[in-house]
Write a protein that holds these residues in place. Sequence first.
Motif, PDB file in Angstrom:
ATOM      1  N   LYS A 274       0.817  -1.211   0.000  1.00 50.60           N
ATOM      2  CA  LYS A 274       0.000   0.000   0.000  1.00 50.60           C
ATOM      3  C   LYS A 274       0.853   1.264   0.000  1.00 50.60           C
ATOM      4  O   LYS A 274       0.313   2.367  -0.116  1.00 50.60           O
ATOM      5  CB  LYS A 274      -0.915   0.002   1.224  1.00 50.60           C
ATOM      6  CG  LYS A 274      -1.893  -1.161   1.266  1.00 50.60           C
ATOM      7  CD  LYS A 274      -2.703  -1.133   2.565  1.00 50.60           C
ATOM      8  CE  LYS A 274      -3.644  -2.330   2.651  1.00 50.60           C
ATOM      9  NZ  LYS A 274      -4.394  -2.342   3.937  1.00 50.60           N
ATOM     10  N   ASN A 275       2.173   1.113   0.142  1.00 54.64           N
ATOM     11  CA  ASN A 275       3.041   2.277   0.287  1.00 54.64           C
ATOM     12  C   ASN A 275       4.068   2.316  -0.845  1.00 54.64           C
ATOM     13  O   ASN A 275       5.279   2.268  -0.619  1.00 54.64           O
ATOM     14  CB  ASN A 275       3.747   2.243   1.646  1.00 54.64           C
ATOM     15  CG  ASN A 275       4.191   3.620   2.092  1.00 54.64           C
ATOM     16  OD1 ASN A 275       4.246   4.560   1.298  1.00 54.64           O
ATOM     17  ND2 ASN A 275       4.531   3.742   3.366  1.00 54.64           N
ATOM     18  N   THR A 276       3.576   2.423  -2.064  1.00 56.43           N
ATOM     19  CA  THR A 276       4.467   2.421  -3.224  1.00 56.43           C
ATOM     20  C   THR A 276       5.360   3.661  -3.268  1.00 56.43           C
ATOM     21  O   THR A 276       6.461   3.623  -3.810  1.00 56.43           O
ATOM     22  CB  THR A 276       3.651   2.335  -4.535  1.00 56.43           C
ATOM     23  OG1 THR A 276       2.704   3.408  -4.580  1.00 56.43           O
ATOM     24  CG2 THR A 276       2.908   1.006  -4.607  1.00 56.43           C
ATOM     25  N   GLU A 277       4.891   4.767  -2.675  1.00 60.80           N
ATOM     26  CA  GLU A 277       5.709   5.979  -2.657  1.00 60.80           C
ATOM     27  C   GLU A 277       6.975   5.767  -1.830  1.00 60.80           C
ATOM     28  O   GLU A 277       8.075   6.142  -2.248  1.00 60.80           O
ATOM     29  CB  GLU A 277       4.903   7.159  -2.108  1.00 60.80           C
ATOM     30  CG  GLU A 277       5.596   8.504  -2.272  1.00 60.80           C
ATOM     31  CD  GLU A 277       4.741   9.662  -1.803  1.00 60.80           C
ATOM     32  OE1 GLU A 277       5.153  10.815  -2.009  1.00 60.80           O
ATOM     33  OE2 GLU A 277       3.661   9.419  -1.222  1.00 60.80           O
ATOM     34  N   LEU A 278       6.822   5.137  -0.665  1.00 55.17           N
ATOM     35  CA  LEU A 278       7.996   4.837   0.161  1.00 55.17           C
ATOM     36  C   LEU A 278       8.876   3.806  -0.535  1.00 55.17           C
ATOM     37  O   LEU A 278      10.108   3.937  -0.533  1.00 55.17           O
ATOM     38  CB  LEU A 278       7.554   4.325   1.533  1.00 55.17           C
ATOM     39  CG  LEU A 278       8.687   3.915   2.474  1.00 55.17           C
ATOM     40  CD1 LEU A 278       9.642   5.067   2.731  1.00 55.17           C
ATOM     41  CD2 LEU A 278       8.116   3.374   3.788  1.00 55.17           C
ATOM     42  N   ARG A 279       8.260   2.799  -1.129  1.00 61.80           N
ATOM     43  CA  ARG A 279       9.036   1.784  -1.867  1.00 61.80           C
ATOM     44  C   ARG A 279       9.922   2.431  -2.924  1.00 61.80           C
ATOM     45  O   ARG A 279      11.120   2.143  -3.017  1.00 61.80           O
ATOM     46  CB  ARG A 279       8.080   0.784  -2.537  1.00 61.80           C
ATOM     47  CG  ARG A 279       8.770  -0.303  -3.353  1.00 61.80           C
ATOM     48  CD  ARG A 279       7.794  -0.922  -4.348  1.00 61.80           C
ATOM     49  NE  ARG A 279       7.415   0.029  -5.392  1.00 61.80           N
ATOM     50  CZ  ARG A 279       6.371  -0.129  -6.205  1.00 61.80           C
ATOM     51  NH1 ARG A 279       5.590  -1.195  -6.082  1.00 61.80           N
ATOM     52  NH2 ARG A 279       6.116   0.772  -7.128  1.00 61.80           N
ATOM     53  N   ASP A 280       9.345   3.338  -3.704  1.00 56.94           N
ATOM     54  CA  ASP A 280      10.098   3.965  -4.790  1.00 56.94           C
ATOM     55  C   ASP A 280      11.189   4.897  -4.254  1.00 56.94           C
ATOM     56  O   ASP A 280      12.257   5.029  -4.859  1.00 56.94           O
ATOM     57  CB  ASP A 280       9.143   4.732  -5.708  1.00 56.94           C
ATOM     58  CG  ASP A 280       8.204   3.799  -6.479  1.00 56.94           C
ATOM     59  OD1 ASP A 280       8.475   2.581  -6.510  1.00 56.94           O
ATOM     60  OD2 ASP A 280       7.197   4.293  -7.023  1.00 56.94           O
ATOM     61  N   ALA A 281      10.920   5.539  -3.106  1.00 57.37           N
ATOM     62  CA  ALA A 281      11.948   6.389  -2.492  1.00 57.37           C
ATOM     63  C   ALA A 281      13.116   5.550  -1.994  1.00 57.37           C
ATOM     64  O   ALA A 281      14.287   5.930  -2.150  1.00 57.37           O
ATOM     65  CB  ALA A 281      11.339   7.194  -1.347  1.00 57.37           C
ATOM     66  N   ILE A 282      12.815   4.401  -1.402  1.00 56.30           N
ATOM     67  CA  ILE A 282      13.868   3.497  -0.934  1.00 56.30           C
ATOM     68  C   ILE A 282      14.694   2.996  -2.113  1.00 56.30           C
ATOM     69  O   ILE A 282      15.929   2.947  -2.060  1.00 56.30           O
ATOM     70  CB  ILE A 282      13.262   2.309  -0.160  1.00 56.30           C
ATOM     71  CG1 ILE A 282      12.602   2.779   1.144  1.00 56.30           C
ATOM     72  CG2 ILE A 282      14.319   1.250   0.120  1.00 56.30           C
ATOM     73  CD1 ILE A 282      13.560   3.257   2.198  1.00 56.30           C
ATOM     74  N   LYS A 283      14.021   2.636  -3.207  1.00 50.67           N
ATOM     75  CA  LYS A 283      14.746   2.182  -4.397  1.00 50.67           C
ATOM     76  C   LYS A 283      15.672   3.278  -4.917  1.00 50.67           C
ATOM     77  O   LYS A 283      16.838   3.019  -5.252  1.00 50.67           O
ATOM     78  CB  LYS A 283      13.787   1.763  -5.495  1.00 50.67           C
ATOM     79  CG  LYS A 283      14.510   1.260  -6.750  1.00 50.67           C
ATOM     80  CD  LYS A 283      13.571   1.003  -7.905  1.00 50.67           C
ATOM     81  CE  LYS A 283      14.318   0.433  -9.119  1.00 50.67           C
ATOM     82  NZ  LYS A 283      15.431   1.298  -9.578  1.00 50.67           N
ATOM     83  N   ALA A 284      15.173   4.497  -4.978  1.00 51.97           N
ATOM     84  CA  ALA A 284      15.997   5.609  -5.452  1.00 51.97           C
ATOM     85  C   ALA A 284      17.207   5.812  -4.548  1.00 51.97           C
ATOM     86  O   ALA A 284      18.320   6.096  -5.020  1.00 51.97           O
ATOM     87  CB  ALA A 284      15.162   6.889  -5.522  1.00 51.97           C
ATOM     88  N   ALA A 285      17.018   5.645  -3.239  1.00 53.72           N
ATOM     89  CA  ALA A 285      18.119   5.817  -2.296  1.00 53.72           C
ATOM     90  C   ALA A 285      19.154   4.710  -2.446  1.00 53.72           C
ATOM     91  O   ALA A 285      20.361   4.969  -2.373  1.00 53.72           O
ATOM     92  CB  ALA A 285      17.581   5.863  -0.871  1.00 53.72           C
ATOM     93  N   VAL A 286      18.697   3.471  -2.636  1.00 49.82           N
ATOM     94  CA  VAL A 286      19.646   2.368  -2.858  1.00 49.82           C
ATOM     95  C   VAL A 286      20.457   2.619  -4.126  1.00 49.82           C
ATOM     96  O   VAL A 286      21.689   2.471  -4.139  1.00 49.82           O
ATOM     97  CB  VAL A 286      18.919   1.008  -2.937  1.00 49.82           C
ATOM     98  CG1 VAL A 286      19.906  -0.110  -3.312  1.00 49.82           C
ATOM     99  CG2 VAL A 286      18.252   0.672  -1.612  1.00 49.82           C
ATOM    100  N   ASP A 287      19.791   3.024  -5.195  1.00 49.94           N
ATOM    101  CA  ASP A 287      20.512   3.326  -6.438  1.00 49.94           C
ATOM    102  C   ASP A 287      21.520   4.459  -6.227  1.00 49.94           C
ATOM    103  O   ASP A 287      22.630   4.432  -6.785  1.00 49.94           O
ATOM    104  CB  ASP A 287      19.523   3.705  -7.541  1.00 49.94           C
ATOM    105  CG  ASP A 287      18.805   2.491  -8.136  1.00 49.94           C
ATOM    106  OD1 ASP A 287      19.378   1.384  -8.092  1.00 49.94           O
ATOM    107  OD2 ASP A 287      17.684   2.655  -8.641  1.00 49.94           O
ATOM    108  N   ALA A 288      21.154   5.430  -5.404  1.00 49.20           N
ATOM    109  CA  ALA A 288      22.046   6.560  -5.156  1.00 49.20           C
ATOM    110  C   ALA A 288      23.309   6.137  -4.419  1.00 49.20           C
ATOM    111  O   ALA A 288      24.412   6.591  -4.751  1.00 49.20           O
ATOM    112  CB  ALA A 288      21.316   7.647  -4.367  1.00 49.20           C
ATOM    113  N   VAL A 289      23.171   5.249  -3.418  1.00 51.78           N
ATOM    114  CA  VAL A 289      24.368   4.837  -2.673  1.00 51.78           C
ATOM    115  C   VAL A 289      25.211   3.846  -3.476  1.00 51.78           C
ATOM    116  O   VAL A 289      26.418   3.741  -3.251  1.00 51.78           O
ATOM    117  CB  VAL A 289      24.012   4.271  -1.282  1.00 51.78           C
ATOM    118  CG1 VAL A 289      23.314   5.332  -0.441  1.00 51.78           C
ATOM    119  CG2 VAL A 289      23.186   3.003  -1.364  1.00 51.78           C
ATOM    120  N   ILE A 290      24.581   3.134  -4.401  1.00 42.62           N
ATOM    121  CA  ILE A 290      25.374   2.326  -5.335  1.00 42.62           C
ATOM    122  C   ILE A 290      26.188   3.254  -6.233  1.00 42.62           C
ATOM    123  O   ILE A 290      27.390   3.050  -6.449  1.00 42.62           O
ATOM    124  CB  ILE A 290      24.465   1.402  -6.177  1.00 42.62           C
ATOM    125  CG1 ILE A 290      23.843   0.311  -5.298  1.00 42.62           C
ATOM    126  CG2 ILE A 290      25.256   0.765  -7.320  1.00 42.62           C
ATOM    127  CD1 ILE A 290      22.815  -0.550  -6.012  1.00 42.62           C
TER     128      ILE A 290
END
Length: 318
Positions: A274-290
């Motif tokens: 139900k929280n796709t906005e948080l999911r997408d923010a977490i994905k963006a953050a993981v990509d950023a630290v990679i």
Amino acid sequence: MTASPTRRTAARRSRTAAVGAIAVAGALLLTACGDQTDGADGGDTGDKKTKGSEAPLFDQLPKEIQDKGVVKVGSDIAYAPVEFYDDKDQVAGIDPDLAEALGKQLGVEFEFANGTFDGLITGLNSGRHDIIMSAMTDTKERQEGKDGDKKVGDGADFVDYFRAGSSILVKKGNPEDIKSLDDLCGKTVALQRGTANEDLAKAQSEKCDKPIKVLAFEKDTEALLQVKQGRAVADINDFPVAAYNAKTSGGGKDFEVVGEQIDAAPYGIAVSKKNTELRDAIKAAVDAVIENGEYEKILEKWEVTNGAVEEATVNGGK
């Protein structure tokens, strides 16, 4: 970064998907960017929020998370080197280090709460946790909230950030000459209850002329003790955990890993569907630290670079 635990009791601990009741245990630990003593007395919270809002990905977070300034993380903190308590009783490991790096990108704190593994997804979907970081393998069953063909919960979405397979851990010197799963037939194996490793052992046992006797425990430390004391010939464990125990237990004199990794699969950060906005923010953050190199530094620190991924994916488990 500062962290201070607040103890609570726990009923049981195991590594499975969304079955069972929650018995939250252990500690509440803060692992994120900045000095967490700011605002502890009710002051400075506005300044802290302002600093967080300047983070590069803050605007991608849901408004509720922005306002709280905290992402609540459910975790079974007993799985070194992924997450565990160090000798100062502070949370440590791959996931807490990664959470701190993600916090810098998102401008919020990641607050770890220790609980039983089999209650984490239930806690996620009840709102107790915002996300789960707990060496959790992303599988279709967990995505769909199933136990086999049976629907047992709402499931979760996963942001995949690491890959790990199972490994066989034996006594140092390998006295039983174990080389593969086939060599476990007719023997006793110890492992943590409710994990993919338990499923692996049971599947292998069905292929054996003489079945494997499986000793399943709430904690992997209990399974390791069975091997150390000779009551089991092996512990089947996630590769990073097996390798860490082989290196550290008894100064490296207790155990060794044998054979190759088995069935490598992604670890995922679980988020409510139900929280796709948080999911997408977490994905963006993981990509950023990679991209910025922090991810590689964390994996190098814990000597698990062979599990690295090139980018985060959503629901890549099979």
